[in-house]
Design a protein around this motif. Structure first.
Motif, PDB file in Angstrom:
ATOM      1  N   ARG A  25     -27.858 -47.803 -10.871  1.00  0.00           N
ATOM      2  CA  ARG A  25     -27.169 -46.585 -10.427  1.00  0.00           C
ATOM      3  C   ARG A  25     -26.742 -45.791 -11.644  1.00  0.00           C
ATOM      4  O   ARG A  25     -26.512 -46.359 -12.710  1.00  0.00           O
ATOM      5  CB  ARG A  25     -25.897 -46.945  -9.641  1.00  0.00           C
ATOM      6  N   SER A  26     -26.611 -44.485 -11.483  1.00  0.00           N
ATOM      7  CA  SER A  26     -26.093 -43.675 -12.579  1.00  0.00           C
ATOM      8  C   SER A  26     -25.312 -42.506 -12.001  1.00  0.00           C
ATOM      9  O   SER A  26     -25.465 -42.173 -10.824  1.00  0.00           O
ATOM     10  CB  SER A  26     -27.244 -43.173 -13.455  1.00  0.00           C
ATOM     11  N   LEU A  27     -24.463 -41.937 -12.837  1.00  0.00           N
ATOM     12  CA  LEU A  27     -23.648 -40.803 -12.389  1.00  0.00           C
ATOM     13  C   LEU A  27     -24.460 -39.526 -12.535  1.00  0.00           C
ATOM     14  O   LEU A  27     -25.003 -39.254 -13.611  1.00  0.00           O
ATOM     15  CB  LEU A  27     -22.373 -40.722 -13.226  1.00  0.00           C
ATOM     16  N   VAL A  28     -24.554 -38.767 -11.469  1.00  0.00           N
ATOM     17  CA  VAL A  28     -25.342 -37.534 -11.483  1.00  0.00           C
ATOM     18  C   VAL A  28     -24.404 -36.370 -11.178  1.00  0.00           C
ATOM     19  O   VAL A  28     -23.763 -36.367 -10.122  1.00  0.00           O
ATOM     20  CB  VAL A  28     -26.452 -37.595 -10.407  1.00  0.00           C
ATOM     21  N   PRO A  29     -24.297 -35.391 -12.095  1.00  0.00           N
ATOM     22  CA  PRO A  29     -23.420 -34.248 -11.779  1.00  0.00           C
ATOM     23  C   PRO A  29     -24.022 -33.411 -10.655  1.00  0.00           C
ATOM     24  O   PRO A  29     -25.199 -33.057 -10.699  1.00  0.00           O
ATOM     25  CB  PRO A  29     -23.363 -33.458 -13.086  1.00  0.00           C
ATOM     26  N   ARG A  30     -23.222 -33.160  -9.633  1.00  0.00           N
ATOM     27  CA  ARG A  30     -23.703 -32.359  -8.501  1.00  0.00           C
ATOM     28  C   ARG A  30     -22.624 -31.367  -8.124  1.00  0.00           C
ATOM     29  O   ARG A  30     -21.440 -31.661  -8.286  1.00  0.00           O
ATOM     30  CB  ARG A  30     -23.992 -33.254  -7.287  1.00  0.00           C
ATOM     31  N   ARG A  31     -23.049 -30.236  -7.605  1.00  0.00           N
ATOM     32  CA  ARG A  31     -22.070 -29.247  -7.169  1.00  0.00           C
ATOM     33  C   ARG A  31     -22.086 -29.179  -5.644  1.00  0.00           C
ATOM     34  O   ARG A  31     -23.158 -29.025  -5.047  1.00  0.00           O
ATOM     35  CB  ARG A  31     -22.396 -27.882  -7.765  1.00  0.00           C
ATOM     36  N   LEU A  32     -20.901 -29.340  -5.036  1.00  0.00           N
ATOM     37  CA  LEU A  32     -20.816 -29.312  -3.579  1.00  0.00           C
ATOM     38  C   LEU A  32     -20.347 -27.940  -3.120  1.00  0.00           C
ATOM     39  O   LEU A  32     -19.451 -27.354  -3.720  1.00  0.00           O
ATOM     40  CB  LEU A  32     -19.813 -30.351  -3.076  1.00  0.00           C
ATOM     41  N   ASP A  39     -28.104 -30.119  -7.174  1.00  0.00           N
ATOM     42  CA  ASP A  39     -28.208 -31.152  -8.197  1.00  0.00           C
ATOM     43  C   ASP A  39     -28.359 -30.526  -9.571  1.00  0.00           C
ATOM     44  O   ASP A  39     -28.411 -29.298  -9.706  1.00  0.00           O
ATOM     45  CB  ASP A  39     -29.315 -32.165  -7.869  1.00  0.00           C
ATOM     46  N   SER A  40     -28.440 -31.381 -10.619  1.00  0.00           N
ATOM     47  CA  SER A  40     -28.424 -30.853 -11.986  1.00  0.00           C
ATOM     48  C   SER A  40     -29.666 -30.001 -12.265  1.00  0.00           C
ATOM     49  O   SER A  40     -29.641 -29.149 -13.141  1.00  0.00           O
ATOM     50  CB  SER A  40     -28.304 -31.997 -12.994  1.00  0.00           C
ATOM     51  N   GLY A  41     -30.732 -30.199 -11.500  1.00  0.00           N
ATOM     52  CA  GLY A  41     -31.928 -29.365 -11.682  1.00  0.00           C
ATOM     53  C   GLY A  41     -31.810 -28.030 -10.966  1.00  0.00           C
ATOM     54  O   GLY A  41     -32.755 -27.247 -10.962  1.00  0.00           O
ATOM     55  N   GLY A  42     -30.661 -27.772 -10.342  1.00  0.00           N
ATOM     56  CA  GLY A  42     -30.441 -26.493  -9.659  1.00  0.00           C
ATOM     57  C   GLY A  42     -31.021 -26.457  -8.246  1.00  0.00           C
ATOM     58  O   GLY A  42     -31.037 -25.412  -7.605  1.00  0.00           O
ATOM     59  N   HIS A  43     -31.511 -27.600  -7.752  1.00  0.00           N
ATOM     60  CA  HIS A  43     -32.068 -27.617  -6.392  1.00  0.00           C
ATOM     61  C   HIS A  43     -30.932 -27.639  -5.376  1.00  0.00           C
ATOM     62  O   HIS A  43     -29.988 -28.417  -5.499  1.00  0.00           O
ATOM     63  CB  HIS A  43     -32.942 -28.865  -6.178  1.00  0.00           C
ATOM     64  N   ARG A  44     -31.056 -26.806  -4.369  1.00  0.00           N
ATOM     65  CA  ARG A  44     -30.038 -26.747  -3.326  1.00  0.00           C
ATOM     66  C   ARG A  44     -30.532 -27.557  -2.128  1.00  0.00           C
ATOM     67  O   ARG A  44     -31.622 -27.311  -1.603  1.00  0.00           O
ATOM     68  CB  ARG A  44     -29.861 -25.278  -2.922  1.00  0.00           C
ATOM     69  N   LEU A  45     -29.746 -28.528  -1.713  1.00  0.00           N
ATOM     70  CA  LEU A  45     -30.150 -29.432  -0.630  1.00  0.00           C
ATOM     71  C   LEU A  45     -29.076 -29.421   0.444  1.00  0.00           C
ATOM     72  O   LEU A  45     -27.892 -29.234   0.138  1.00  0.00           O
ATOM     73  CB  LEU A  45     -30.284 -30.864  -1.165  1.00  0.00           C
ATOM     74  N   ILE A  46     -29.479 -29.654   1.690  1.00  0.00           N
ATOM     75  CA  ILE A  46     -28.454 -29.833   2.732  1.00  0.00           C
ATOM     76  C   ILE A  46     -27.864 -31.213   2.509  1.00  0.00           C
ATOM     77  O   ILE A  46     -28.589 -32.202   2.375  1.00  0.00           O
ATOM     78  CB  ILE A  46     -29.054 -29.725   4.145  1.00  0.00           C
ATOM     79  N   ASN A  47     -26.544 -31.267   2.471  1.00  0.00           N
ATOM     80  CA  ASN A  47     -25.878 -32.506   2.072  1.00  0.00           C
ATOM     81  C   ASN A  47     -25.577 -33.409   3.273  1.00  0.00           C
ATOM     82  O   ASN A  47     -24.697 -33.098   4.071  1.00  0.00           O
ATOM     83  CB  ASN A  47     -24.581 -32.138   1.337  1.00  0.00           C
TER      84      ASN A  47
END
Ligand code: PMP
Length: 391
Positions: A25-32, A39-47
Protein backbone atom coordinates in the motif's frame (compact mmCIF):
# COMPACT_ATOMS: atom_id res chain seq x y z
CA UNK A 1 27.76 4.43 7.90
CA UNK A 2 25.22 1.98 6.56
CA UNK A 3 22.58 3.44 4.25
CA UNK A 4 18.91 3.34 5.22
CA UNK A 5 18.42 0.56 2.67
CA UNK A 6 20.98 -1.77 4.22
CA UNK A 7 20.22 -0.89 7.84
CA UNK A 8 16.58 -1.66 7.21
CA UNK A 9 16.99 -4.32 4.56
CA UNK A 10 14.68 -6.60 6.56
CA UNK A 11 11.91 -4.02 6.21
CA UNK A 12 12.67 -3.56 2.52
CA UNK A 13 12.49 -7.34 2.02
CA UNK A 14 9.13 -7.49 3.71
CA UNK A 15 7.82 -4.64 1.57
CA UNK A 16 9.05 -6.42 -1.55
CA UNK A 17 7.15 -9.54 -0.48
CA UNK A 18 4.02 -7.44 0.00
CA UNK A 19 4.50 -6.01 -3.49
CA UNK A 20 4.75 -9.40 -5.12
CA UNK A 21 1.62 -10.55 -3.23
CA UNK A 22 -0.28 -7.50 -4.48
CA UNK A 23 -0.54 -6.26 -0.89
CA UNK A 24 1.76 -3.24 -0.94
CA UNK A 25 0.00 0.00 0.00
CA UNK A 26 1.11 3.58 -0.46
CA UNK A 27 -0.22 7.04 0.27
CA UNK A 28 -1.67 8.70 -2.82
CA UNK A 29 -2.56 12.41 -2.74
CA UNK A 30 -6.13 12.84 -3.96
CA UNK A 31 -8.48 15.77 -4.07
CA UNK A 32 -12.08 15.19 -2.99
CA UNK A 33 -14.90 17.29 -4.32
CA UNK A 34 -18.52 16.32 -3.64
CA UNK A 35 -18.99 12.92 -5.27
CA UNK A 36 -15.81 13.02 -7.30
CA UNK A 37 -12.16 12.44 -6.66
CA UNK A 38 -9.17 13.73 -8.58
CA UNK A 39 -6.01 11.67 -8.48
CA UNK A 40 -2.45 12.99 -8.76
CA UNK A 41 -2.56 12.51 -12.55
CA UNK A 42 -5.48 14.97 -12.69
CA UNK A 43 -8.03 12.27 -13.60
CA UNK A 44 -11.51 12.99 -12.29
CA UNK A 45 -13.35 9.88 -11.11
CA UNK A 46 -16.71 9.29 -9.48
CA UNK A 47 -15.80 8.46 -5.91
CA UNK A 48 -17.20 5.18 -4.58
CA UNK A 49 -14.47 4.87 -1.97
CA UNK A 50 -15.24 7.26 0.86
CA UNK A 51 -17.29 6.81 4.02
CA UNK A 52 -18.92 10.17 3.41
CA UNK A 53 -22.35 8.52 3.27
CA UNK A 54 -24.38 11.70 3.62
CA UNK A 55 -22.13 13.91 1.52
CA UNK A 56 -21.08 16.22 4.35
CA UNK A 57 -17.31 15.70 4.35
CA UNK A 58 -16.43 17.81 1.34
CA UNK A 59 -18.63 20.76 2.25
CA UNK A 60 -16.83 23.96 3.11
CA UNK A 61 -17.65 25.49 6.50
CA UNK A 62 -17.53 29.08 7.57
CA UNK A 63 -17.34 28.62 11.34
CA UNK A 64 -14.15 30.68 11.46
CA UNK A 65 -15.01 32.30 14.78
CA UNK A 66 -14.10 29.06 16.55
CA UNK A 67 -10.51 28.25 17.53
CA UNK A 68 -8.68 25.77 15.34
CA UNK A 69 -6.57 23.98 17.96
CA UNK A 70 -7.73 22.63 21.31
CA UNK A 71 -4.25 23.17 22.80
CA UNK A 72 -4.11 20.22 25.22
CA UNK A 73 -5.67 16.98 26.30
CA UNK A 74 -9.23 17.03 27.59
CA UNK A 75 -8.28 16.83 31.30
CA UNK A 76 -5.79 19.71 31.06
CA UNK A 77 -7.15 22.67 29.05
CA UNK A 78 -8.48 20.89 25.96
CA UNK A 79 -12.13 20.59 27.03
CA UNK A 80 -14.21 23.60 26.02
CA UNK A 81 -17.86 24.55 26.12
CA UNK A 82 -17.99 23.24 22.52
CA UNK A 83 -16.94 19.76 23.64
CA UNK A 84 -19.30 19.85 26.60
CA UNK A 85 -22.24 20.96 24.46
CA UNK A 86 -21.63 18.25 21.86
CA UNK A 87 -21.55 15.61 24.60
CA UNK A 88 -24.88 16.80 26.00
CA UNK A 89 -26.35 16.69 22.50
CA UNK A 90 -24.86 13.27 21.76
CA UNK A 91 -26.29 11.81 24.97
CA UNK A 92 -29.70 13.17 23.98
CA UNK A 93 -29.35 12.00 20.36
CA UNK A 94 -28.35 8.54 21.58
CA UNK A 95 -30.90 8.38 24.43
CA UNK A 96 -28.32 7.73 27.12
CA UNK A 97 -27.15 9.42 30.29
CA UNK A 98 -23.77 10.59 29.09
CA UNK A 99 -21.25 10.82 26.28
CA UNK A 100 -17.56 11.53 25.86
CA UNK A 101 -15.41 12.45 22.87
CA UNK A 102 -12.21 10.85 21.61
CA UNK A 103 -9.61 12.09 19.11
CA UNK A 104 -10.76 9.42 16.64
CA UNK A 105 -13.11 6.48 16.33
CA UNK A 106 -10.03 4.27 16.49
CA UNK A 107 -9.09 5.78 19.86
CA UNK A 108 -12.69 5.41 21.09
CA UNK A 109 -12.88 1.72 20.16
CA UNK A 110 -9.43 0.62 21.21
CA UNK A 111 -9.33 2.66 24.42
CA UNK A 112 -12.83 1.85 25.63
CA UNK A 113 -12.40 -1.91 25.33
CA UNK A 114 -8.93 -1.83 26.83
CA UNK A 115 -10.28 0.13 29.80
CA UNK A 116 -13.66 -1.45 30.49
CA UNK A 117 -12.71 -5.10 29.89
CA UNK A 118 -10.64 -5.68 33.00
CA UNK A 119 -8.64 -8.50 34.56
CA UNK A 120 -10.96 -11.42 35.19
CA UNK A 121 -13.35 -10.45 32.38
CA UNK A 122 -14.01 -12.17 29.07
CA UNK A 123 -14.48 -10.48 25.71
CA UNK A 124 -16.47 -12.34 23.06
CA UNK A 125 -15.47 -10.66 19.82
CA UNK A 126 -16.90 -11.18 16.31
CA UNK A 127 -14.28 -12.59 13.92
CA UNK A 128 -14.83 -9.74 11.43
CA UNK A 129 -14.58 -6.90 13.94
CA UNK A 130 -12.60 -3.85 12.85
CA UNK A 131 -8.90 -3.43 13.69
CA UNK A 132 -9.69 -0.75 16.30
CA UNK A 133 -11.80 -3.27 18.22
CA UNK A 134 -9.21 -6.00 17.80
CA UNK A 135 -6.50 -3.68 19.11
CA UNK A 136 -8.67 -2.83 22.13
CA UNK A 137 -8.91 -6.55 22.88
CA UNK A 138 -5.15 -6.89 22.56
CA UNK A 139 -4.57 -4.02 24.99
CA UNK A 140 -7.05 -5.37 27.52
CA UNK A 141 -6.02 -7.74 30.33
CA UNK A 142 -9.30 -9.64 29.84
CA UNK A 143 -9.42 -13.02 28.14
CA UNK A 144 -10.71 -13.03 24.59
CA UNK A 145 -12.61 -15.54 22.51
CA UNK A 146 -13.23 -14.78 18.85
CA UNK A 147 -16.60 -16.09 17.71
CA UNK A 148 -17.43 -16.97 14.09
CA UNK A 149 -18.98 -14.06 12.27
CA UNK A 150 -22.56 -13.36 13.50
CA UNK A 151 -22.73 -16.75 15.24
CA UNK A 152 -25.19 -16.24 18.11
CA UNK A 153 -25.29 -19.97 18.85
CA UNK A 154 -21.53 -19.98 19.46
CA UNK A 155 -21.85 -16.97 21.80
CA UNK A 156 -24.67 -18.67 23.67
CA UNK A 157 -22.89 -21.99 24.14
CA UNK A 158 -19.66 -20.27 25.18
CA UNK A 159 -21.56 -18.31 27.79
CA UNK A 160 -23.44 -21.38 28.96
CA UNK A 161 -20.18 -23.23 29.55
CA UNK A 162 -17.96 -20.40 30.76
CA UNK A 163 -19.98 -17.52 32.21
CA UNK A 164 -19.28 -18.58 35.81
CA UNK A 165 -15.50 -18.27 35.28
CA UNK A 166 -15.54 -14.52 34.60
CA UNK A 167 -16.41 -11.38 36.53
CA UNK A 168 -17.94 -9.64 33.53
CA UNK A 169 -18.42 -10.76 29.94
CA UNK A 170 -18.47 -8.28 27.06
CA UNK A 171 -20.05 -9.15 23.74
CA UNK A 172 -18.24 -6.97 21.23
CA UNK A 173 -19.47 -6.35 17.72
CA UNK A 174 -19.86 -3.78 14.99
CA UNK A 175 -23.47 -3.04 14.13
CA UNK A 176 -22.78 -2.62 10.39
CA UNK A 177 -19.62 -4.47 9.38
CA UNK A 178 -17.26 -2.11 7.62
CA UNK A 179 -15.97 -4.40 4.88
CA UNK A 180 -19.01 -6.65 4.39
CA UNK A 181 -21.91 -4.25 4.81
CA UNK A 182 -23.90 -6.83 6.77
CA UNK A 183 -25.57 -6.25 10.13
CA UNK A 184 -24.91 -8.01 13.44
CA UNK A 185 -27.79 -10.03 14.92
CA UNK A 186 -28.11 -7.49 17.71
CA UNK A 187 -31.53 -8.43 19.06
CA UNK A 188 -30.48 -12.07 19.42
CA UNK A 189 -27.16 -11.08 20.99
CA UNK A 190 -28.99 -8.85 23.48
CA UNK A 191 -31.24 -11.77 24.42
CA UNK A 192 -28.26 -14.04 25.01
CA UNK A 193 -26.45 -11.29 26.93
CA UNK A 194 -29.47 -10.79 29.18
CA UNK A 195 -29.92 -14.52 29.72
CA UNK A 196 -26.33 -14.95 30.89
CA UNK A 197 -25.68 -11.57 32.50
CA UNK A 198 -23.23 -10.33 29.86
CA UNK A 199 -22.79 -6.76 28.60
CA UNK A 200 -23.13 -5.59 24.99
CA UNK A 201 -20.59 -3.23 23.46
CA UNK A 202 -21.48 -2.13 19.93
CA UNK A 203 -19.48 -0.07 17.43
CA UNK A 204 -21.93 1.89 15.28
CA UNK A 205 -19.20 3.56 13.18
CA UNK A 206 -20.90 2.82 9.86
CA UNK A 207 -24.46 3.26 11.10
CA UNK A 208 -24.30 6.57 12.97
CA UNK A 209 -26.12 9.15 10.87
CA UNK A 210 -27.32 6.55 8.38
CA UNK A 211 -29.82 4.22 10.09
CA UNK A 212 -32.62 4.55 12.61
CA UNK A 213 -35.58 6.93 12.67
CA UNK A 214 -33.42 9.86 13.84
CA UNK A 215 -30.12 8.58 12.44
CA UNK A 216 -28.59 7.27 15.65
CA UNK A 217 -27.81 3.84 14.19
CA UNK A 218 -28.91 0.21 14.11
CA UNK A 219 -29.56 0.04 17.87
CA UNK A 220 -32.12 2.80 17.44
CA UNK A 221 -33.63 1.10 14.38
CA UNK A 222 -34.08 -2.09 16.42
CA UNK A 223 -35.17 -0.20 19.55
CA UNK A 224 -32.47 -1.82 21.68
CA UNK A 225 -30.43 1.20 22.70
CA UNK A 226 -31.33 0.69 26.38
CA UNK A 227 -30.13 -2.94 26.16
CA UNK A 228 -26.62 -2.11 24.91
CA UNK A 229 -24.41 -0.94 27.78
CA UNK A 230 -21.78 0.79 25.66
CA UNK A 231 -22.18 2.22 22.17
CA UNK A 232 -19.31 3.65 20.19
CA UNK A 233 -19.63 5.98 17.24
CA UNK A 234 -17.50 8.05 14.95
CA UNK A 235 -17.89 11.63 13.78
CA UNK A 236 -15.69 10.93 10.75
CA UNK A 237 -17.96 8.94 8.45
CA UNK A 238 -21.60 9.97 7.86
CA UNK A 239 -21.18 12.99 10.15
CA UNK A 240 -18.40 14.16 7.82
CA UNK A 241 -16.22 15.64 10.57
CA UNK A 242 -13.57 13.91 12.71
CA UNK A 243 -13.34 12.12 16.05
CA UNK A 244 -15.03 9.36 18.00
CA UNK A 245 -17.48 9.12 20.86
CA UNK A 246 -18.82 6.72 23.45
CA UNK A 247 -22.31 6.84 24.93
CA UNK A 248 -23.18 4.98 28.12
CA UNK A 249 -24.34 5.41 31.72
CA UNK A 250 -22.69 8.33 33.53
CA UNK A 251 -20.63 6.01 35.73
CA UNK A 252 -19.12 4.32 32.66
CA UNK A 253 -18.25 7.67 31.10
CA UNK A 254 -16.75 8.90 34.40
CA UNK A 255 -14.66 5.73 34.55
CA UNK A 256 -13.37 6.28 31.00
CA UNK A 257 -12.49 9.89 31.82
CA UNK A 258 -10.40 8.63 34.73
CA UNK A 259 -8.88 5.52 33.25
CA UNK A 260 -8.96 5.48 29.45
CA UNK A 261 -5.50 6.21 28.10
CA UNK A 262 -6.52 7.03 24.51
CA UNK A 263 -8.83 9.71 25.90
CA UNK A 264 -6.53 11.05 28.62
CA UNK A 265 -3.18 11.14 26.81
CA UNK A 266 -4.05 12.68 23.47
CA UNK A 267 -4.90 16.25 22.53
CA UNK A 268 -8.67 16.67 22.44
CA UNK A 269 -10.58 17.35 19.25
CA UNK A 270 -10.27 20.78 17.68
CA UNK A 271 -13.26 22.97 18.65
CA UNK A 272 -14.02 23.73 15.00
CA UNK A 273 -14.32 20.00 14.30
CA UNK A 274 -16.58 19.62 17.32
CA UNK A 275 -18.88 22.45 16.24
CA UNK A 276 -19.18 21.13 12.72
CA UNK A 277 -20.08 17.68 14.07
CA UNK A 278 -22.71 19.19 16.38
CA UNK A 279 -24.25 21.13 13.50
CA UNK A 280 -24.49 18.02 11.34
CA UNK A 281 -26.01 15.93 14.10
CA UNK A 282 -28.67 18.59 14.60
CA UNK A 283 -29.41 18.52 10.87
CA UNK A 284 -29.52 14.71 10.77
CA UNK A 285 -32.00 14.65 13.68
CA UNK A 286 -34.34 17.13 12.10
CA UNK A 287 -34.17 16.26 8.41
CA UNK A 288 -34.22 12.94 6.63
CA UNK A 289 -33.40 14.51 3.26
CA UNK A 290 -29.85 13.19 2.98
CA UNK A 291 -30.71 9.78 4.41
CA UNK A 292 -33.58 9.51 1.96
CA UNK A 293 -31.31 10.44 -0.96
CA UNK A 294 -28.80 7.82 0.16
CA UNK A 295 -31.54 5.19 0.56
CA UNK A 296 -32.73 5.88 -3.00
CA UNK A 297 -29.24 5.26 -4.38
CA UNK A 298 -28.81 2.05 -2.38
CA UNK A 299 -32.23 0.78 -3.49
CA UNK A 300 -31.38 1.66 -7.09
CA UNK A 301 -28.16 -0.35 -6.89
CA UNK A 302 -29.94 -3.42 -5.49
CA UNK A 303 -32.71 -3.15 -8.07
CA UNK A 304 -30.16 -3.01 -10.89
CA UNK A 305 -28.63 -6.23 -9.59
CA UNK A 306 -32.00 -7.89 -9.23
CA UNK A 307 -31.36 -8.51 -5.54
CA UNK A 308 -34.01 -8.26 -2.82
CA UNK A 309 -34.03 -5.09 -0.81
CA UNK A 310 -32.44 -5.98 2.53
CA UNK A 311 -34.00 -5.06 5.91
CA UNK A 312 -31.44 -2.28 6.29
CA UNK A 313 -30.26 -0.17 3.39
CA UNK A 314 -26.50 -0.18 3.97
CA UNK A 315 -24.26 2.01 1.80
CA UNK A 316 -21.42 -0.55 1.80
CA UNK A 317 -21.45 -3.13 -0.97
CA UNK A 318 -18.60 -5.64 -1.11
CA UNK A 319 -17.75 -7.48 -4.31
CA UNK A 320 -15.54 -10.31 -3.13
CA UNK A 321 -12.99 -11.29 -5.76
CA UNK A 322 -10.47 -13.48 -3.95
CA UNK A 323 -6.89 -12.80 -4.88
CA UNK A 324 -5.24 -9.42 -4.33
CA UNK A 325 -3.93 -9.03 -7.87
CA UNK A 326 -7.40 -9.70 -9.30
CA UNK A 327 -8.98 -7.16 -6.98
CA UNK A 328 -6.37 -4.57 -7.95
CA UNK A 329 -6.92 -5.32 -11.62
CA UNK A 330 -10.68 -4.88 -11.21
CA UNK A 331 -10.16 -1.57 -9.42
CA UNK A 332 -7.86 -0.40 -12.24
CA UNK A 333 -10.42 -1.34 -14.89
CA UNK A 334 -13.05 0.68 -13.04
CA UNK A 335 -10.68 3.61 -12.80
CA UNK A 336 -10.24 3.43 -16.57
CA UNK A 337 -14.03 3.68 -16.78
CA UNK A 338 -13.97 6.86 -14.66
CA UNK A 339 -14.91 5.27 -11.32
CA UNK A 340 -12.92 5.07 -8.10
CA UNK A 341 -13.70 1.82 -6.26
CA UNK A 342 -10.94 0.74 -3.88
CA UNK A 343 -9.52 -2.77 -3.74
CA UNK A 344 -9.55 -3.92 -0.13
CA UNK A 345 -6.94 -6.53 0.66
CA UNK A 346 -5.68 -8.53 3.64
CA UNK A 347 -5.04 -7.88 6.46
CA UNK A 348 -8.07 -5.56 6.32
CA UNK A 349 -10.11 -8.56 5.12
CA UNK A 350 -9.33 -12.27 5.59
CA UNK A 351 -6.83 -13.89 3.19
CA UNK A 352 -8.40 -15.02 -0.07
CA UNK A 353 -11.27 -12.51 0.20
CA UNK A 354 -9.75 -9.41 -1.43
CA UNK A 355 -12.60 -7.34 -2.78
CA UNK A 356 -13.91 -4.18 -4.28
CA UNK A 357 -15.70 -2.14 -1.65
CA UNK A 358 -18.34 0.18 -3.03
CA UNK A 359 -19.49 2.99 -0.74
CA UNK A 360 -22.56 4.91 -1.80
CA UNK A 361 -23.26 8.48 -0.79
CA UNK A 362 -26.18 10.90 -0.82
CA UNK A 363 -24.00 12.92 -3.19
CA UNK A 364 -24.21 10.28 -5.94
CA UNK A 365 -26.69 10.85 -8.71
CA UNK A 366 -28.87 8.16 -10.28
CA UNK A 367 -26.58 8.39 -13.28
CA UNK A 368 -23.46 7.77 -11.13
CA UNK A 369 -25.02 4.59 -9.77
CA UNK A 370 -26.07 3.43 -13.25
CA UNK A 371 -22.54 3.92 -14.51
CA UNK A 372 -21.22 1.93 -11.57
CA UNK A 373 -23.68 -0.92 -12.13
CA UNK A 374 -22.80 -1.05 -15.85
CA UNK A 375 -19.08 -1.02 -15.18
CA UNK A 376 -19.30 -3.69 -12.47
CA UNK A 377 -21.15 -5.98 -14.85
CA UNK A 378 -18.52 -5.36 -17.48
CA UNK A 379 -15.61 -5.92 -15.08
CA UNK A 380 -16.98 -9.20 -13.75
CA UNK A 381 -17.63 -10.41 -17.29
CA UNK A 382 -14.07 -9.57 -18.41
CA UNK A 383 -12.46 -11.07 -15.34
CA UNK A 384 -14.38 -14.31 -15.60
CA UNK A 385 -13.34 -14.52 -19.24
CA UNK A 386 -9.73 -14.22 -18.04
CA UNK A 387 -10.14 -17.20 -15.71
CA UNK A 388 -10.50 -15.15 -12.56
CA UNK A 389 -12.38 -16.28 -9.47
CA UNK A 390 -15.09 -13.66 -9.40
CA UNK A 391 -18.17 -15.07 -7.66
N1 PMP B 1 -14.82 1.25 13.75
C1 PMP B 1 -15.02 0.86 12.49
C2 PMP B 1 -15.96 -0.27 12.25
C3 PMP B 1 -14.41 1.51 11.42
O1 PMP B 1 -14.61 1.10 10.16
C4 PMP B 1 -13.53 2.59 11.69
C5 PMP B 1 -12.84 3.38 10.59
N2 PMP B 1 -12.53 2.70 9.45
C6 PMP B 1 -13.34 2.97 13.02
C7 PMP B 1 -13.99 2.28 14.02
C8 PMP B 1 -12.40 4.07 13.37
O2 PMP B 1 -13.02 5.31 13.20
P1 PMP B 1 -12.16 6.61 12.83
O3 PMP B 1 -11.89 6.57 11.38
O4 PMP B 1 -13.03 7.75 13.25
O5 PMP B 1 -10.90 6.54 13.63
Amino acid sequence: MATGMSRFSDLATELEALRSDGRLRSLVPRRLDAASIQDSGGHRLINFGSNDYLGYATERVTTASVAIGSSASALVTGWSEHHQRLCVELADFESTEAAVLFPSGYAACSGTIATLAREGDLILSDSLNHASLIDGCRLSPAQRIIYPHRDVEFVQSTLRDNRHRFARVWILTESVFSMDGDVAPLVELCEVAEKFGAEMMVDEAHATGVLGPTGSGVCEALDIRHRVAVRIGTLSKAIGSQGGFVVADQVVIDYLVNRCRTLIYSTSLAPIIVDVAAERIREIRTSTARRDALARRIAQFHERHGSHLPQFLIPIIPIVIGECHDALAASTRLRDAGLFVPAIRPPTVPPGTARLRVSLSAHHTAEDVSRLADALGWVSHRMLANGSTLP
